[in-house]
Design an enzyme around this catalytic site. Sequence first.
Site, PDB file in Angstrom:
ATOM      1  N   ASP A  10       1.059  -1.174   0.066  1.00  0.00           N
ATOM      2  CA  ASP A  10       0.006   0.145   0.002  1.00  0.00           C
ATOM      3  C   ASP A  10       0.907   1.232   0.047  1.00  0.00           C
ATOM      4  O   ASP A  10       2.057   1.066  -0.146  1.00  0.00           O
ATOM      5  CB  ASP A  10      -0.976  -0.206   1.152  1.00  0.00           C
ATOM      6  CG  ASP A  10      -0.353   0.096   2.412  1.00  0.00           C
ATOM      7  OD1 ASP A  10       0.926   0.141   2.607  1.00  0.00           O
ATOM      8  OD2 ASP A  10      -1.033   0.192   3.480  1.00  0.00           O
ATOM      9  N   CYS A  67       3.246  -3.383   3.992  1.00  0.00           N
ATOM     10  CA  CYS A  67       2.344  -2.080   4.451  1.00  0.00           C
ATOM     11  C   CYS A  67       2.925  -1.397   5.637  1.00  0.00           C
ATOM     12  O   CYS A  67       4.222  -1.570   5.872  1.00  0.00           O
ATOM     13  CB  CYS A  67       0.817  -2.679   4.798  1.00  0.00           C
ATOM     14  SG  CYS A  67       0.697  -3.713   6.298  1.00  0.00           S
ATOM     15  N   THR A  69       2.679  -1.792   8.849  1.00  0.00           N
ATOM     16  CA  THR A  69       3.045  -2.726   9.995  1.00  0.00           C
ATOM     17  C   THR A  69       3.236  -4.186   9.436  1.00  0.00           C
ATOM     18  O   THR A  69       3.854  -4.946  10.047  1.00  0.00           O
ATOM     19  CB  THR A  69       1.912  -2.861  10.923  1.00  0.00           C
ATOM     20  OG1 THR A  69       0.717  -3.385  10.371  1.00  0.00           O
ATOM     21  CG2 THR A  69       1.623  -1.530  11.693  1.00  0.00           C
ATOM     22  N   HIS A 100       9.183 -24.567   8.768  1.00  0.00           N
ATOM     23  CA  HIS A 100       8.332 -25.306   9.550  1.00  0.00           C
ATOM     24  C   HIS A 100       7.032 -24.829   8.918  1.00  0.00           C
ATOM     25  O   HIS A 100       5.997 -25.886   8.925  1.00  0.00           O
ATOM     26  CB  HIS A 100       8.334 -24.799  10.892  1.00  0.00           C
ATOM     27  CG  HIS A 100       9.431 -25.596  11.973  1.00  0.00           C
ATOM     28  ND1 HIS A 100       9.425 -25.754  13.097  1.00  0.00           N
ATOM     29  CD2 HIS A 100      10.441 -26.315  11.446  1.00  0.00           C
ATOM     30  CE1 HIS A 100      10.543 -26.314  13.582  1.00  0.00           C
ATOM     31  NE2 HIS A 100      11.062 -26.627  12.477  1.00  0.00           N
ATOM     32  N   HIS A 135       6.131 -31.686   9.736  1.00  0.00           N
ATOM     33  CA  HIS A 135       5.364 -30.305   9.565  1.00  0.00           C
ATOM     34  C   HIS A 135       4.542 -30.286   8.231  1.00  0.00           C
ATOM     35  O   HIS A 135       3.555 -29.668   8.477  1.00  0.00           O
ATOM     36  CB  HIS A 135       6.450 -29.211   9.045  1.00  0.00           C
ATOM     37  CG  HIS A 135       7.352 -29.073  10.054  1.00  0.00           C
ATOM     38  ND1 HIS A 135       7.171 -28.713  11.540  1.00  0.00           N
ATOM     39  CD2 HIS A 135       8.757 -29.468  10.274  1.00  0.00           C
ATOM     40  CE1 HIS A 135       8.480 -28.761  12.166  1.00  0.00           C
ATOM     41  NE2 HIS A 135       9.397 -29.090  11.294  1.00  0.00           N
TER      42      HIS A 135
END
Length: 154
Positions: A10, A67, A69, A100, A135
């Site tokens: 963004d 973005c 955060t 993992h 996994h």
Amino acid sequence: MRMKLAIGSDHAGYRLKTEILEFLKEMGHEVLDFGTHSEDSVDYPDFALKVAESVRDGESELGVLVCGTGLGMAIAANKVPGIRAVTCTDTFSAHMAREHNDANVLCLGARVTGGGLARDIVKAWLEARFQGGRHERRLAKITDIERMYLKDRR
Ligand code: RB5
């Protein structure tokens, strides 16, 4: 190994996306840039969807989203079935996310992580390999949860 990657951001992530895009090209990867292309305000889910669909459809092997955060991008991208998006702020989490969790989308926060660390995170994530084994079983259970709640549109 040269890969085909998708990238998007963004407005808050635009500058870091531009840096990471150049870094990925320098590493020899082919990169599809889904925007945004300026710091004009936009809505991050629009770009999360484009990158997530490119990965889900097999057009890209992996995706990177930026973005402010890295959080909203991950929340949005994870709504697309088959996407395992993670937000990383350190290199240990970045390589573990592939080893993992087989994370196929990496989300970065431009207001959290500087350019130098962001490059290291991207490199650690790209160079790690899914370890499979136990996994696989756990990822299959995540897919089962998706199927419980989502009607697959494929
Ligand atoms: C935009 O202001 C900001 O909310 C966005 O970039 C992101 O951080 C959302 O998770």
